[in-house]
Motif scaffolding. Structure first.
Motif, PDB file in Angstrom:
ATOM      1  N   VAL A  47       0.744  -1.210  -0.020  1.00 53.20           N
ATOM      2  CA  VAL A  47       0.001  -0.012  -0.046  1.00 53.20           C
ATOM      3  C   VAL A  47       0.758   1.276  -0.263  1.00 53.20           C
ATOM      4  O   VAL A  47       0.689   2.120  -0.879  1.00 53.20           O
ATOM      5  CB  VAL A  47      -1.012  -0.023   1.376  1.00 53.20           C
ATOM      6  CG1 VAL A  47      -1.776   1.365   1.586  1.00 53.20           C
ATOM      7  CG2 VAL A  47      -1.987  -1.203   0.905  1.00 53.20           C
ATOM      8  N   ALA A  48       1.868   1.168   0.793  1.00 53.82           N
ATOM      9  CA  ALA A  48       2.802   2.555   1.087  1.00 53.82           C
ATOM     10  C   ALA A  48       3.466   2.631  -0.291  1.00 53.82           C
ATOM     11  O   ALA A  48       3.624   3.905  -0.696  1.00 53.82           O
ATOM     12  CB  ALA A  48       3.714   2.411   2.038  1.00 53.82           C
ATOM     13  N   GLY A  49       4.258   1.364  -0.673  1.00 57.95           N
ATOM     14  CA  GLY A  49       4.892   1.722  -1.958  1.00 57.95           C
ATOM     15  C   GLY A  49       4.050   2.362  -3.198  1.00 57.95           C
ATOM     16  O   GLY A  49       4.340   2.969  -4.109  1.00 57.95           O
ATOM     17  N   TRP A  56       4.761   5.386  -5.446  1.00 55.32           N
ATOM     18  CA  TRP A  56       5.028   5.350  -6.751  1.00 55.32           C
ATOM     19  C   TRP A  56       3.960   6.190  -7.331  1.00 55.32           C
ATOM     20  O   TRP A  56       4.242   6.932  -8.344  1.00 55.32           O
ATOM     21  CB  TRP A  56       4.833   3.860  -7.227  1.00 55.32           C
ATOM     22  CG  TRP A  56       4.738   3.854  -8.401  1.00 55.32           C
ATOM     23  CD1 TRP A  56       5.921   3.764  -9.312  1.00 55.32           C
ATOM     24  CD2 TRP A  56       3.679   3.720  -9.749  1.00 55.32           C
ATOM     25  NE1 TRP A  56       5.379   3.559 -10.477  1.00 55.32           N
ATOM     26  CE2 TRP A  56       4.240   3.696 -11.014  1.00 55.32           C
ATOM     27  CE3 TRP A  56       2.352   3.730  -9.394  1.00 55.32           C
ATOM     28  CZ2 TRP A  56       3.191   3.231 -11.951  1.00 55.32           C
ATOM     29  CZ3 TRP A  56       1.499   3.631 -10.407  1.00 55.32           C
ATOM     30  CH2 TRP A  56       1.780   3.495 -11.941  1.00 55.32           C
ATOM     31  N   LEU A  57       2.655   6.210  -6.979  1.00 60.13           N
ATOM     32  CA  LEU A  57       1.703   7.056  -7.758  1.00 60.13           C
ATOM     33  C   LEU A  57       1.819   8.613  -7.442  1.00 60.13           C
ATOM     34  O   LEU A  57       1.942   9.432  -8.258  1.00 60.13           O
ATOM     35  CB  LEU A  57       0.324   6.848  -6.997  1.00 60.13           C
ATOM     36  CG  LEU A  57      -0.926   7.578  -7.544  1.00 60.13           C
ATOM     37  CD1 LEU A  57      -0.934   7.299  -9.179  1.00 60.13           C
ATOM     38  CD2 LEU A  57      -2.077   7.240  -6.964  1.00 60.13           C
ATOM     39  N   ARG A 116       6.184  13.817 -11.465  1.00 60.16           N
ATOM     40  CA  ARG A 116       6.888  13.845 -12.659  1.00 60.16           C
ATOM     41  C   ARG A 116       6.001  14.462 -13.879  1.00 60.16           C
ATOM     42  O   ARG A 116       6.473  15.145 -14.652  1.00 60.16           O
ATOM     43  CB  ARG A 116       7.411  12.750 -13.169  1.00 60.16           C
ATOM     44  CG  ARG A 116       9.065  12.175 -12.511  1.00 60.16           C
ATOM     45  CD  ARG A 116       9.288  10.973 -12.878  1.00 60.16           C
ATOM     46  NE  ARG A 116       8.547  10.061 -12.503  1.00 60.16           N
ATOM     47  CZ  ARG A 116       8.590   8.926 -11.924  1.00 60.16           C
ATOM     48  NH1 ARG A 116       9.924   8.556 -11.986  1.00 60.16           N
ATOM     49  NH2 ARG A 116       7.888   8.046 -11.261  1.00 60.16           N
ATOM     50  N   ALA A 117       4.831  14.023 -13.812  1.00 66.06           N
ATOM     51  CA  ALA A 117       3.899  14.280 -15.017  1.00 66.06           C
ATOM     52  C   ALA A 117       3.571  15.682 -14.836  1.00 66.06           C
ATOM     53  O   ALA A 117       3.580  16.539 -15.817  1.00 66.06           O
ATOM     54  CB  ALA A 117       2.637  13.396 -14.919  1.00 66.06           C
TER      55      ALA A 117
END
Length: 125
Positions: free
Chosen positions: A96-98, A102-103, A109-110
């Motif tokens: 969940v944390a990863g 990541w999101l 970045r986007a």
């Protein structure tokens, strides 16, 4: 290669703590449980614990997740499954944390490289 060795060491340490050290945890009530039981006697019956006397615990109800698979740090309420429940809990937390990190990184970045940002030359013209 250094990054992978760090993550492997992190995973090994986490699984060791969750799976092995959890068997040495105290089964005695913690401070909050002790405070809520002050003034009562606990009588074990077939239907569960009953409280005699006057304490805060007499007014407590089961929480909504009391019947969940990992309630009371065990699997299905079975004794001796605390280590396995700890490993499952660690794995779920890491996933969940990863996923959340990541999101967040992908979204950031986007935003930083997205088409809505103008270059310095476009702003002056």
């Amino acid at each position: 290669m250094k990054r992978w060795s760090f993550w492997l060491a992190f995973a090994a340490a986490t699984l060791l703590i969750a799976g092995v050290v959890s068997y040495f945890a105290s089964s005695s009530p913690d401070g909050l449980d002790s405070a809520t039981l002050r003034g009562c006697q606990v009588v074990e019956t077939a239907a569960g614990d009953e409280f005699t006397g006057d304490c805060i615990a007499q007014h407590a109800d089961e929480h909504a997740l009391a019947t969940s698979p990992l309630a009371d740090y065990s699997i299905g309420g079975q004794d001796g499954t605390g280590g396995i429940a700890g490993i499952i809990g660690v794995m779920v937390t890491v996933v969940v944390a990863g996923s959340a990190f990541w999101l967040i990184a992908r979204t950031r970045r986007a935003v930083e490289t997205g088409p809505s940002r103008r270059s310095a030359g476009d702003e002056q013209s």
